[in-house]
Design a protein around this motif. Structure first.
Motif, PDB file in Angstrom:
ATOM      1  N   ARG A 155       2.326   9.155  -6.114  1.00 32.32           N
ATOM      2  CA  ARG A 155       2.795  10.495  -5.795  1.00 32.32           C
ATOM      3  C   ARG A 155       3.860  10.932  -6.793  1.00 32.32           C
ATOM      4  N   GLU A 213      11.147  37.492   0.332  1.00 33.71           N
ATOM      5  CA  GLU A 213       9.765  37.532   0.818  1.00 33.71           C
ATOM      6  C   GLU A 213       9.742  37.002   2.238  1.00 33.71           C
ATOM      7  N   HIS A 270       2.016  16.762   5.121  1.00 38.04           N
ATOM      8  CA  HIS A 270       2.008  18.149   4.651  1.00 38.04           C
ATOM      9  C   HIS A 270       3.058  18.347   3.555  1.00 38.04           C
ATOM     10  N   LEU A 313       4.648  32.806   6.565  1.00 41.06           N
ATOM     11  CA  LEU A 313       4.729  32.239   7.918  1.00 41.06           C
ATOM     12  C   LEU A 313       3.361  31.831   8.456  1.00 41.06           C
ATOM     13  N   ARG A 317      10.118  32.680  -0.061  1.00 39.35           N
ATOM     14  CA  ARG A 317       9.736  32.140   1.241  1.00 39.35           C
ATOM     15  C   ARG A 317       8.254  31.790   1.242  1.00 39.35           C
ATOM     16  N   PHE A 318       7.935  30.716   1.919  1.00 43.18           N
ATOM     17  CA  PHE A 318       6.528  30.387   2.137  1.00 43.18           C
ATOM     18  C   PHE A 318       6.011  31.347   3.210  1.00 43.18           C
ATOM     19  N   VAL A 356      -1.039  31.877  17.912  1.00 45.59           N
ATOM     20  CA  VAL A 356       0.038  31.277  17.131  1.00 45.59           C
ATOM     21  C   VAL A 356       1.322  32.079  17.250  1.00 45.59           C
ATOM     22  N   TRP A 357       1.209  33.368  17.207  1.00 42.96           N
ATOM     23  CA  TRP A 357       2.418  34.192  17.153  1.00 42.96           C
ATOM     24  C   TRP A 357       2.183  35.481  17.966  1.00 42.96           C
ATOM     25  N   HIS A 358       3.189  35.937  18.668  1.00 37.57           N
ATOM     26  CA  HIS A 358       3.077  37.197  19.424  1.00 37.57           C
ATOM     27  C   HIS A 358       3.409  38.343  18.482  1.00 37.57           C
ATOM     28  N   PHE A 391      -7.021  -6.732  -0.111  1.00 30.18           N
ATOM     29  CA  PHE A 391      -6.128  -5.843  -0.866  1.00 30.18           C
ATOM     30  C   PHE A 391      -5.128  -6.653  -1.683  1.00 30.18           C
ATOM     31  N   PRO A 399       7.588  30.275  18.381  1.00 33.11           N
ATOM     32  CA  PRO A 399       6.647  31.395  18.534  1.00 33.11           C
ATOM     33  C   PRO A 399       6.691  32.027  19.919  1.00 33.11           C
ATOM     34  N   TYR A 450       0.840  -1.204   0.000  1.00 31.63           N
ATOM     35  CA  TYR A 450       0.000   0.000   0.000  1.00 31.63           C
ATOM     36  C   TYR A 450       0.872   1.251   0.000  1.00 31.63           C
ATOM     37  N   ARG A 484       0.677  27.293   8.176  1.00 34.46           N
ATOM     38  CA  ARG A 484       1.220  26.372   9.165  1.00 34.46           C
ATOM     39  C   ARG A 484       0.962  24.935   8.744  1.00 34.46           C
ATOM     40  N   ILE A 485       1.692  24.040   9.364  1.00 36.03           N
ATOM     41  CA  ILE A 485       1.462  22.616   9.152  1.00 36.03           C
ATOM     42  C   ILE A 485       0.174  22.244   9.882  1.00 36.03           C
ATOM     43  N   PRO A 486      -0.734  21.546   9.230  1.00 34.79           N
ATOM     44  CA  PRO A 486      -1.961  21.168   9.935  1.00 34.79           C
ATOM     45  C   PRO A 486      -1.633  20.282  11.132  1.00 34.79           C
ATOM     46  N   VAL A 487      -2.229  20.602  12.258  1.00 37.70           N
ATOM     47  CA  VAL A 487      -2.032  19.768  13.452  1.00 37.70           C
ATOM     48  C   VAL A 487      -3.385  19.438  14.053  1.00 37.70           C
ATOM     49  N   ASP A 488      -3.421  18.457  14.918  1.00 41.53           N
ATOM     50  CA  ASP A 488      -4.670  18.068  15.566  1.00 41.53           C
ATOM     51  C   ASP A 488      -5.128  19.142  16.536  1.00 41.53           C
ATOM     52  N   SER A 533      11.404  27.318   5.166  1.00 48.34           N
ATOM     53  CA  SER A 533      10.356  28.295   5.443  1.00 48.34           C
ATOM     54  C   SER A 533       8.974  27.658   5.297  1.00 48.34           C
ATOM     55  N   ALA A 534       8.896  26.607   4.488  1.00 50.07           N
ATOM     56  CA  ALA A 534       7.615  25.924   4.325  1.00 50.07           C
ATOM     57  C   ALA A 534       7.201  25.188   5.591  1.00 50.07           C
ATOM     58  N   THR A 577      14.240  28.107   1.343  1.00 54.71           N
ATOM     59  CA  THR A 577      12.857  28.065   0.852  1.00 54.71           C
ATOM     60  C   THR A 577      12.125  26.851   1.428  1.00 54.71           C
ATOM     61  N   ARG A 634       1.715  14.004  10.442  1.00 53.48           N
ATOM     62  CA  ARG A 634       1.086  15.098   9.692  1.00 53.48           C
ATOM     63  C   ARG A 634       2.120  15.955   8.993  1.00 53.48           C
TER      64      ARG A 634
END
Lengths: 150, 364, 308
Positions: free
Chosen positions: A85, C307, C79, A125, A122-123, A138-140, B78, C222, A77, A128-132, C288-289, C285, C75
């Motif tokens: 992918r 950026e 991601h 800020l 740059r991505f 998030v940020w000050h 599967f 943070p 799998y 964010r990465i998804p979290v549970d 930063s992701a 880069t 996760r």
């Protein structure tokens, strides 16, 4: 150490093994350690490799084969996911290059801009990465540098 | 989830037999686990405990890991779908190698096949459990052999200098197992390099040639040569090679590949004995003699030569008849008290007693 | 009938080279390694009858070293595959790219007899060789491969307990067993002797690495007041980025924070993020992701083009 106890039956005393019992030495020949040293000992015991491995499961022949089948299916799998992918990425790459080649024919000016190396990219800020359980704050953002010393 | 749980529990209680069937295209019995284990293997361990455990106490005490039944059901479906796809591809494949490879792929994760292979005797060729005509069992056996037997044999051939003393090298392609089935009652597979008593080796050995590659075995023939490179050559103050036994034009199949007296009697007239068997009769005070069994693919050609003399150049022989070495085995023999009886049985003259040499270093 | 022909066997032996020897290469000298006459790789552990379960593969449940790995959803990894990878492909891919060869060591011109057997000249304008930069395709998208954590504790020269504490600290915040580091040489000015245990180090890969990254970017960074970010000047020119955290910053790790009284002293550490990026700019880069902030001017980039 063996001791006789009369619990259970008065007539027939039973033997009970006491080897595992912890006894406190009366003449306190055992050195006591300071709280700081004890803390380090406790900390180092966390590192023990033995604690990181779960106990070996003893499976019957049938269950072992069943387990191996599950493992094989999981591996297959994961392999499928990886190949899917990669094929998607390959297609994306091909379309990027095709689009660039089309652009080259249509408009050289735009092509030059589009084909420029994006250094310093740059991505954001905020992405964010998804979290549970994301943090409430998030940020000050409102932090200000303290006044410089004079 | 809960519903399927209940259903599977009910099925287990009713024990009407499993409904799971793999996508196999043949009805070979070895593709099914025996009925004693099959339900437990495919539907989960019954409340009476795993059938593979003998003791009632352990049966009652045993409990499967949590969730294994649900995970297995998903995994089985599967893998079965993958197997169906592989079989569909195999049906269209033209090349026999490719076809065998796809069929292997289709059955490789069949739990029943894996169960049969893991818990049955792998050298006995009982087609009820392990059928080497099926490419999947050949693949499993090849992996099993490469993991131990192949390495052991090659290590022994190398350390005992069977290569390059007899032939320069060997690229093993088939598993060669050897056993002396005779009056001694010791009916064990010989570990490569073992020293055997001359009593045990009085009569010729039985050799098993297990091929793994997808070949047309109806056409190919096989040759077995047993050579002894440690015969003292007193005139030249050296050692020379003699042939102890030679067979050619042997035909085997994937399952019927054990060259023993019974098979030779059955195939009488079809094979050729290059030279009759001369048992190991080592002289006293000589170091252990090596007896190297070489197995060759001779192709479709027929090899009808018969030798009179024992002195033998195996490299020349192999070159002359274009033999392809596919496997080898080795055992060693030293003088012991039985040698005299063996000599008498075969009408051989009395052996030489050499002077004792101190130390264990081999003189060359 | 079969006359012995030693030449035939010799020719076969000469054709096959089982061990590379100086003689075979036409050089003087002899090989002291005993030749092997076959090509089967022999694993002696597998031939031993001791500890048979250790010969099973590491992911076999019967092996005592078996450790379940995929026990939770990763996760961060998801991601990367869902979002970051394709974005990075788009950022990095260029039409008409060729391999840019790095600076390599050069041959001597042979004008002097002393050039014979001399080691090669330094690359032009550089002390060390630089790597080739290959075209950016779908098969070499940058990815974080490992994080090396190195914690050198200066005070460990006076009190060995500090080195042990740093070991436990790394274990606490990463969940991976660290290795102690030792002073290699005597440094008189620092009062350090060779063999002193001076701290701890660990290499994070896979799931523990992703777990650590998300703790770092979601919880620790943070909350550091006045944290500007990783310097844009950081990097080793081959796509690995370095940064550090002070002892006070380490206190924000939840494992340390929830046991404040157990940690009267914390230790700062250095991080080296190893990526498969070919240049530092691409590595930045990529990082930063993951939510790692950067600050300062970047070499080769105009300030207005960075950026944030």
């Amino acid at each position: 150490m063996l001791t006789q106890t009369t619990q259970g039956s008065l007539k027939q005393p039973t033997l009970q093994l006491l080897r595992g019992l912890r006894t406190k030495s009366k003449n306190s020949r055992v050195a006591t350690v300071s709280a700081a040293t004890q803390r380090i000992i406790t900390g180092l015991s966390v590192l023990s490799g033995r604690k990181k491995y779960p106990r070996i499961l003893k499976l019957s022949n049938e269950d072992l084969i069943r387990h191996d089948t599950i493992q094989a299916a999981w591996a297959q799998y994961q392999r499928d996911i990886r190949t899917d992918r990669q094929s998607v990425l390959d297609k994306q790459y091909d379309s990027i290059i095709n689009a660039m080649e089309d652009l080259k024919i249509t408009n050289m000016e735009l092509f030059k801009i589009a084909n420029k190396k994006e250094k310093g990219k740059r991505f954001p800020l905020d992405a964010r990465i998804p979290v549970d359980f994301p943090p409430n704050k998030v940020w000050h953002y409102e932090v200000k540098a303290p006044a410089e010393k004079k | 989830m809960l519903r399927s749980n209940i259903i599977s529990q009910c099925r287990r209680l009713l024990s009407t037999g499993t409904t799971k069937t793999w996508a196999s295209k043949t009805t070979a019995p070895s593709l099914k686990a025996s009925t004693h284990y099959r339900d437990a293997l495919l539907d989960g361990i019954p409340s009476t405990g795993p059938p593979s455990l003998r003791s009632r106490k352990y049966k009652q005490r045993y409990s499967s890991p949590e969730g294994i039944n649900e995970a297995f059901d998903v995994a089985y479906d599967f893998l079965k779908s993958k197997s169906e796809a592989a079989y569909a591809k195999a049906a269209e494949a033209k090349d026999p190698q490719e076809k065998a490879q796809l069929e292997t792929q289709a059955e490789l994760h069949n739990p029943e096949v894996n169960f049969n292979f893991a818990y049955n005797e792998k050298l006995e060729n009982d087609t009820q459990y392990i059928d080497y005509e099926l490419p999947v069992y050949r693949e499993l056996k090849k992996k099993h052999w490469e993991n131990y037997g192949q390495m052991l044999t090659m290590q022994r051939l190398e350390t005992l200098a069977a290569i390059p003393d007899t032939l320069p090298t060997l690229e093993p392609k088939a598993e060669i197992s050897l056993k002396f089935q005779n009056h001694t009652g010791v009916n064990r597979w010989v570990e490569a390099g073992k020293k055997l008593s001359s009593n045990a080796t009085t009569f010729p050995p039985s050799v098993k040639i297990q091929e793994f590659d997808a070949l047309d075995l109806t056409k190919g023939k096989y040759t077995i040569l047993i050579v002894n490179p440690d015969v003292p050559d007193i005139e030249n103050n050296t050692y020379k090679t003699q042939i102890a036994w030679g067979l050619s034009n042997l035909s085997i199949t994937y399952n019927d590949n054990f060259i023993n007296p019974a098979k030779l009697l059955k195939d009488e007239g079809k094979y050729n004995e290059i030279i009759s068997y001369l048992p190991p009769v080592p002289e006293k005070n000589l170091p252990a003699q090596r007896f190297v069994t070489w197995v060759f693919r001779q192709g479709e050609q027929s090899l009808d030569i018969q030798l009179q003399k024992r002195d033998f150049d195996i490299r020349q022989f192999v070159e002359d008849f274009k033999l392809e070495a596919i496997g080898a085995h080795i055992w060693r023999s030293e003088w012991d008290l039985n040698v005299r009886e063996v000599r008498e049985l075969y009408g051989l003259p009395q052996g030489t007693v050499f002077a004792k040499v101190k130390g264990t270093r081999r003189l060359r | 009938m079969f006359s012995p022909k030693p030449t035939a066997s010799l020719s076969v032996a000469a054709l096959r080279q089982f061990t590379t020897s100086a003689v075979a290469l036409g050089k003087p000298g002899c090989n002291t390694i005993k030749p092997v006459h076959h090509r089967v790789k022999i694993n002696k552990n597998k031939l031993s009858h001791r500890f048979p379960e250790l010969n099973l593969s590491k992911n076999d449940i019967r092996n005592p070293a078996f450790k379940p790995t995929s026990t939770y959803q990763d996760r961060v990894e998801e991601h990367y595959h869902n979002t970051i990878a394709s974005d990075l492909l788009l950022i990095n891919a260029q039409e008409g790219e060729f391999t840019q060869f790095g600076k390599k060591r050069r041959e001597w011109d042979g004008s002097s007899p002393y050039h014979l057997n001399r080691s090669l000249r330094k690359p032009q304008g550089s002390e060390a060789e630089t790597l080739d930069i290959k075209p950016h395709t779908a098969s070499n998208i940058p990815k974080i491969e490992a994080i090396h954590i190195n914690c050198y504790v200066e005070s460990a020269k006076d009190n060995a307990n500090h080195a042990l504490n740093s070991l436990v600290q790394i274990q606490q915040i990463t969940g991976v067993k660290p290795k102690p580091i030792f002073a290699k040489t005597n440094v008189i000015h620092w009062r350090v002797r060779a063999g002193f245990q001076m701290g701890a180090r660990v290499t994070l890969k896979g799931r523990p690495m992703n777990q650590f990254l998300s703790t770092l970017t979601d919880i620790v960074l943070p909350r550091i007041r006045e944290y500007k970010g990783i310097s844009n000047k950081s990097g080793d020119r081959t796509g690995n980025i370095q940064f550090g955290l002070t002892p006070d910053d380490i206190r924000y790790f939840p494992e340390i924070e929830s046991n404040q009284d157990l940690w009267p002293k914390t230790y700062g550490m250095h991080f080296n993020v190893v990526t498969s990026a070919q240049t530092d700019a691409e590595a930045r880069t990529l990082l930063s992701a993951y939510g790692l902030p950067f600050h300062g001017s970047e070499k080769g980039t105009k300030p207005e083009n960075i950026e944030y």
